[in-house]
Motif scaffolding. Structure first.
Motif, PDB file in Angstrom:
ATOM      1  N   ALA A  20       0.838  -1.186   0.000  1.00 57.04           N
ATOM      2  CA  ALA A  20       0.000   0.000   0.000  1.00 57.04           C
ATOM      3  C   ALA A  20       0.873   1.235   0.000  1.00 57.04           C
ATOM      4  N   GLN A  21       0.519   2.135  -0.853  1.00 53.83           N
ATOM      5  CA  GLN A  21       1.157   3.434  -0.880  1.00 53.83           C
ATOM      6  C   GLN A  21       0.034   4.418  -1.092  1.00 53.83           C
ATOM      7  N   GLN A  22      -0.166   5.252  -0.096  1.00 48.10           N
ATOM      8  CA  GLN A  22      -1.257   6.212  -0.135  1.00 48.10           C
ATOM      9  C   GLN A  22      -2.583   5.503  -0.388  1.00 48.10           C
ATOM     10  N   GLY A  23      -2.768   4.326   0.255  1.00 41.95           N
ATOM     11  CA  GLY A  23      -4.034   3.622   0.177  1.00 41.95           C
ATOM     12  C   GLY A  23      -4.233   2.775  -1.061  1.00 41.95           C
ATOM     13  N   ILE A  24      -3.266   2.698  -1.953  1.00 35.90           N
ATOM     14  CA  ILE A  24      -3.413   1.903  -3.171  1.00 35.90           C
ATOM     15  C   ILE A  24      -2.538   0.661  -3.052  1.00 35.90           C
ATOM     16  N   PRO A  25      -3.157  -0.496  -2.809  1.00 36.95           N
ATOM     17  CA  PRO A  25      -2.369  -1.724  -2.658  1.00 36.95           C
ATOM     18  C   PRO A  25      -1.542  -2.029  -3.902  1.00 36.95           C
ATOM     19  N   GLY A  26      -0.315  -2.495  -3.667  1.00 39.90           N
ATOM     20  CA  GLY A  26       0.522  -2.977  -4.750  1.00 39.90           C
ATOM     21  C   GLY A  26       1.363  -1.949  -5.470  1.00 39.90           C
ATOM     22  N   VAL A  27       1.097  -0.658  -5.280  1.00 40.65           N
ATOM     23  CA  VAL A  27       1.824   0.362  -6.037  1.00 40.65           C
ATOM     24  C   VAL A  27       3.317   0.280  -5.770  1.00 40.65           C
ATOM     25  N   HIS A  28       3.693   0.193  -4.510  1.00 44.70           N
ATOM     26  CA  HIS A  28       5.124   0.166  -4.194  1.00 44.70           C
ATOM     27  C   HIS A  28       5.772  -1.143  -4.659  1.00 44.70           C
ATOM     28  N   PHE A  29       5.022  -2.229  -4.567  1.00 46.82           N
ATOM     29  CA  PHE A  29       5.528  -3.502  -5.078  1.00 46.82           C
ATOM     30  C   PHE A  29       5.873  -3.358  -6.557  1.00 46.82           C
ATOM     31  N   GLN A  90      -3.887  -5.790   3.155  1.00 48.16           N
ATOM     32  CA  GLN A  90      -2.861  -5.051   2.425  1.00 48.16           C
ATOM     33  C   GLN A  90      -1.472  -5.311   2.974  1.00 48.16           C
ATOM     34  N   GLY A  91      -1.384  -5.820   4.186  1.00 45.58           N
ATOM     35  CA  GLY A  91      -0.074  -6.121   4.753  1.00 45.58           C
ATOM     36  C   GLY A  91       0.360  -7.517   4.371  1.00 45.58           C
ATOM     37  N   MET A  92       1.172  -8.117   5.229  1.00 39.92           N
ATOM     38  CA  MET A  92       1.762  -9.411   4.891  1.00 39.92           C
ATOM     39  C   MET A  92       0.917 -10.596   5.354  1.00 39.92           C
ATOM     40  N   GLY A  93      -0.140 -10.384   6.107  1.00 43.75           N
ATOM     41  CA  GLY A  93      -0.865 -11.506   6.663  1.00 43.75           C
ATOM     42  C   GLY A  93      -2.024 -11.999   5.836  1.00 43.75           C
ATOM     43  N   LYS A  94      -2.669 -11.139   5.086  1.00 41.60           N
ATOM     44  CA  LYS A  94      -3.858 -11.518   4.334  1.00 41.60           C
ATOM     45  C   LYS A  94      -3.746 -10.962   2.924  1.00 41.60           C
ATOM     46  N   GLY A  95      -4.736 -11.262   2.108  1.00 43.24           N
ATOM     47  CA  GLY A  95      -4.717 -10.755   0.740  1.00 43.24           C
ATOM     48  C   GLY A  95      -3.463 -11.213   0.025  1.00 43.24           C
ATOM     49  N   PRO A  96      -3.003 -10.451  -0.962  1.00 46.56           N
ATOM     50  CA  PRO A  96      -1.809 -10.841  -1.717  1.00 46.56           C
ATOM     51  C   PRO A  96      -0.567 -10.991  -0.851  1.00 46.56           C
ATOM     52  N   GLY A  97      -0.509 -10.244   0.250  1.00 46.38           N
ATOM     53  CA  GLY A  97       0.649 -10.334   1.129  1.00 46.38           C
ATOM     54  C   GLY A  97       0.887 -11.718   1.678  1.00 46.38           C
ATOM     55  N   ARG A  98      -0.179 -12.483   1.855  1.00 43.09           N
ATOM     56  CA  ARG A  98      -0.015 -13.851   2.377  1.00 43.09           C
ATOM     57  C   ARG A  98       0.775 -14.712   1.404  1.00 43.09           C
ATOM     58  N   PHE A  99       0.622 -14.448   0.106  1.00 45.91           N
ATOM     59  CA  PHE A  99       1.364 -15.221  -0.890  1.00 45.91           C
ATOM     60  C   PHE A  99       2.853 -14.861  -0.845  1.00 45.91           C
ATOM     61  N   VAL A 100       3.132 -13.573  -0.727  1.00 45.37           N
ATOM     62  CA  VAL A 100       4.529 -13.135  -0.671  1.00 45.37           C
ATOM     63  C   VAL A 100       5.184 -13.688   0.590  1.00 45.37           C
ATOM     64  N   LYS A 101       4.466 -13.641   1.693  1.00 35.50           N
ATOM     65  CA  LYS A 101       5.013 -14.165   2.947  1.00 35.50           C
ATOM     66  C   LYS A 101       5.307 -15.663   2.826  1.00 35.50           C
ATOM     67  N   ALA A 102       4.355 -16.425   2.310  1.00 33.42           N
ATOM     68  CA  ALA A 102       4.556 -17.869   2.154  1.00 33.42           C
ATOM     69  C   ALA A 102       5.715 -18.168   1.210  1.00 33.42           C
ATOM     70  N   ALA A 103       5.894 -17.326   0.201  1.00 32.02           N
ATOM     71  CA  ALA A 103       6.959 -17.533  -0.778  1.00 32.02           C
ATOM     72  C   ALA A 103       8.337 -17.260  -0.198  1.00 32.02           C
ATOM     73  N   MET A 104       8.381 -16.733   0.998  1.00 30.85           N
ATOM     74  CA  MET A 104       9.649 -16.459   1.658  1.00 30.85           C
ATOM     75  C   MET A 104       9.897 -17.428   2.804  1.00 30.85           C
ATOM     76  N   GLU A 144      -3.613  -3.445  -9.920  1.00 29.86           N
ATOM     77  CA  GLU A 144      -4.942  -4.036  -9.877  1.00 29.86           C
ATOM     78  C   GLU A 144      -4.945  -5.468  -9.336  1.00 29.86           C
ATOM     79  N   ASP A 145      -3.849  -6.181  -9.563  1.00 28.78           N
ATOM     80  CA  ASP A 145      -3.739  -7.554  -9.060  1.00 28.78           C
ATOM     81  C   ASP A 145      -3.651  -7.600  -7.548  1.00 28.78           C
TER      82      ASP A 145
END
Length: 149
Positions: A20-29, A90-104, A144-145
């Protein structure tokens, strides 16, 4: 080659507030992982970025991630999750963040199940992560993803 200090490696890992960057998930990623600056992340860019992440955490330079190196990754993820202060996946625990966390984590990356994760396995596991993140299945990652799931 010079190793990047572990403290800076976390920035490479998920790019600061990756979801999240300024409320938009994924922008910084996208900003961190879009290596050619065209506004989206391809599978090739994701593999290259994960190769860089592997290199940064392979402090022993033996081509394998050792228990202490996995502990370093876990510490960085925990610190990053604690600094997110974000709800709604939007963080590392739920949503797309859970995938990134598991991938690490080792199980995601130990493709042959022998208890050792090589750089080749780590990079190859990127394809599974990419598929999990590519919500609309168009073969590229955009902000958007990273919308709510």
């Amino acid at each position: 080659m010079t190793r990047i200090p572990p403290v800076l490696a976390a920035l490479f890992l998920i790019g600061g507030p990756a979801f999240a960057q300024q409320g938009i998930p994924g922008v910084h990623f996208i900003e961190q992982w879009d290596l050619n600056g065209d506004g989206h992340v391809t599978p090739e860019e994701a593999r290259e970025k994960r190769g860089d992440v592997f290199f940064m955490f392979d402090q022993s330079e033996d081509g394998n991630l050792q228990p202490g190196e996995w502990a370093m990754i876990a510490d960085h993820l925990a610190a990053e999750e604690g600094n997110q202060g974000q709800g709604g996946g939007q963080g590392m625990g739920k949503g797309p963040g859970r995938f990134v966390k598991a991938a690490m984590e080792p199980p995601f990356n130990d493709l042959d199940g022998n208890g050792v994760v090589t750089k080749e396995e780590f990079v190859k596991a990127t394809d599974t992560l990419f598929a999990q993140l590519d919500r609309n299945g168009d073969g590229v990652l955009t902000a958007e993803d990273f919308g709510r799931r």
